[in-house]
Design an enzyme around this catalytic site. Sequence first.
Site, short mmCIF file in Angstrom:
data_model
loop_
_atom_site.label_atom_id
_atom_site.label_comp_id
_atom_site.label_asym_id
_atom_site.label_seq_id
_atom_site.Cartn_x
_atom_site.Cartn_y
_atom_site.Cartn_z
N HIS A 1 3.66 -1.08 3.88
CA HIS A 1 3.01 0.21 3.61
C HIS A 1 4.14 1.20 3.31
CE1 HIS A 1 -0.11 3.26 3.92
NE2 HIS A 1 0.70 3.98 4.67
N SER B 1 0.86 -1.18 0.00
CA SER B 1 0.00 0.00 0.00
C SER B 1 0.90 1.24 0.00
CB SER B 1 -0.93 0.00 1.21
OG SER B 1 -0.19 -0.28 2.39
N GLU C 1 1.23 5.53 0.71
CA GLU C 1 0.65 6.68 1.41
C GLU C 1 1.07 7.99 0.73
OE1 GLU C 1 0.58 6.55 5.72
OE2 GLU C 1 1.38 8.59 5.74
N ASP D 1 -0.74 14.86 15.65
CA ASP D 1 0.26 15.62 16.41
C ASP D 1 -0.28 17.01 16.69
OD1 ASP D 1 2.37 13.81 16.71
OD2 ASP D 1 2.91 14.05 14.61
N PHE E 1 12.46 14.08 10.37
CA PHE E 1 11.34 13.15 10.61
C PHE E 1 11.64 12.23 11.80
CE2 PHE E 1 9.58 12.98 5.96
CZ PHE E 1 9.10 14.26 6.12
P1 FAD Z 1 -2.57 7.61 20.34
O1 FAD Z 1 -2.78 6.18 20.06
O2 FAD Z 1 -3.67 8.35 21.00
O3 FAD Z 1 -1.26 7.73 21.24
C1 FAD Z 1 -0.68 9.00 21.52
C2 FAD Z 1 0.19 8.90 22.77
O4 FAD Z 1 -0.64 8.80 23.92
C3 FAD Z 1 1.09 7.66 22.82
O5 FAD Z 1 2.28 8.02 23.45
C4 FAD Z 1 0.30 6.69 23.67
O6 FAD Z 1 1.13 5.72 24.28
C5 FAD Z 1 -0.33 7.64 24.67
N1 FAD Z 1 -1.60 7.16 25.23
C6 FAD Z 1 -2.64 6.64 24.55
N2 FAD Z 1 -3.68 6.36 25.40
C7 FAD Z 1 -3.26 6.73 26.62
C8 FAD Z 1 -3.87 6.73 27.91
N3 FAD Z 1 -5.11 6.28 28.11
N4 FAD Z 1 -3.15 7.20 28.95
C9 FAD Z 1 -1.88 7.68 28.78
N5 FAD Z 1 -1.26 7.71 27.57
C10 FAD Z 1 -1.94 7.24 26.52
N6 FAD Z 1 -0.48 12.40 11.93
C11 FAD Z 1 -1.27 13.31 11.30
O7 FAD Z 1 -1.40 14.44 11.79
N7 FAD Z 1 -1.94 13.00 10.14
C12 FAD Z 1 -1.86 11.77 9.56
O8 FAD Z 1 -2.46 11.53 8.53
C13 FAD Z 1 -1.03 10.78 10.19
N8 FAD Z 1 -0.92 9.54 9.68
C14 FAD Z 1 -0.19 8.58 10.35
C15 FAD Z 1 -0.15 7.27 9.86
C16 FAD Z 1 0.58 6.29 10.52
C17 FAD Z 1 0.59 4.88 9.98
C18 FAD Z 1 1.32 6.62 11.70
C19 FAD Z 1 2.14 5.57 12.40
C20 FAD Z 1 1.28 7.91 12.19
C21 FAD Z 1 0.53 8.91 11.55
N9 FAD Z 1 0.44 10.21 12.04
C22 FAD Z 1 -0.34 11.15 11.40
C23 FAD Z 1 1.21 10.61 13.22
C24 FAD Z 1 0.35 10.45 14.52
O9 FAD Z 1 -0.76 11.31 14.47
C25 FAD Z 1 1.26 10.77 15.69
O10 FAD Z 1 2.21 9.78 15.86
C26 FAD Z 1 0.52 11.10 16.99
O11 FAD Z 1 1.47 11.71 17.88
C27 FAD Z 1 -0.07 9.90 17.71
O12 FAD Z 1 -1.16 9.42 17.07
P2 FAD Z 1 -1.83 8.03 17.54
O13 FAD Z 1 -3.05 7.85 16.75
O14 FAD Z 1 -0.83 6.95 17.53
O15 FAD Z 1 -2.19 8.43 19.05
#
Ligand code: FAD
Length: 288
Positions: free
Chosen positions: A268, A15, A17, A109, A218
């Site tokens: 990916h 896939s 991106e 982020d 990055f």
């Molecule tokens: P989460 O899963 O919410 O985790 C964020 C942090 O919070 C982690 O450190 C986790 O351990 C911690 N955490 C989660 N739950 C709890 C809890 N209950 N208590 C305490 N800590 C907790 N960013 C963009 O802006 N746009 C995109 O399109 C984008 N695409 C991405 C695609 C992929 C495949 C990946 C791997 C990353 C992408 N990102 C994107 C980056 C991503 O948004 C960042 O890495 C962001 O900081 C975390 O997102 P997450 O969904 O993993 O967050």
Amino acid sequence: MKIKDVMNGGWPLFSFEFFPPKDDAGAISLFETIANLKELRPAYVSVTYGAGGSTRRKTIDITKRIKHEIGLEAMAHLTCVGHGREEILPLLDELEQAGIENIMALRGDPPQSESSFVPHPDGFRYADGLVSFIRSRKNFCLGVAGYPEVHPEAASKDADLANLKRKVEAGGDFVVTQLFFEPRDYFDFVERAGKVGIKAPIVPGIMPVTNVAQIKRFTQMCGAKLPSPLLAKLEAVDGDPKAVAQVGIEHATRQCQELLRGGAPGIHFYTLNKSHATRTILSSLSPS
Ligand code: FAD
């Protein structure tokens, strides 16, 4: 087509991106890149969601065009940044009405002006909240993010994995990893995920290096390590874009070969909207 329905088919899925370009020239070049990569028959392509929801309109429009004009399965990324439930629902309705069946559900982020993530008052602090919300309202196939080298904000390695488990239990159908450079990190992650009961497929995310300054930036942001031998090779040719791309392609090709040999369900590619590196790597992976 839901991505989960073609995963676990016993063959590796590839896939690609892309990110929404800033202007019309970028859009033209993006669609040329996608058309160029179409013949490699990716299982799907995904379109990222800009910081603070800044690309919301473009992400949705490009995802629709990829699906309906180019004829490739498409996944829209969606983040929690700056959005409350009331704003997210119409986005889901629009994607559903456009026949998009896959969403990568992320926290996102914080915008550059903010040092830490501040949830919208009517939104979600973590991605698992967004996943549960979408799952409770709609029937999308949902991807979630995983971190072989641990998310930089995580309290610990185990806490980060517990979070991934929550996301999968909330309704994540598959996991795509953050970029990394050592296959060992992926295999350790998959093993640890298995031990805590995460059964969703975990697809490695690979970014072929094409620019030394960019990859340093990055990796600093996302917490991935550039192995010293790779960094030394890159620095030795820094300033020569073709030579840098060649080093990046060679490294990524070896990574992909090792990952697939070790049982990864696919790859990916973080394409950065370019086709050359992905095309070259995939052609080396083909059995021909
Ligand atoms: P989460 O899963 O919410 O985790 C964020 C942090 O919070 C982690 O450190 C986790 O351990 C911690 N955490 C989660 N739950 C709890 C809890 N209950 N208590 C305490 N800590 C907790 N960013 C963009 O802006 N746009 C995109 O399109 C984008 N695409 C991405 C695609 C992929 C495949 C990946 C791997 C990353 C992408 N990102 C994107 C980056 C991503 O948004 C960042 O890495 C962001 O900081 C975390 O997102 P997450 O969904 O993993 O967050």
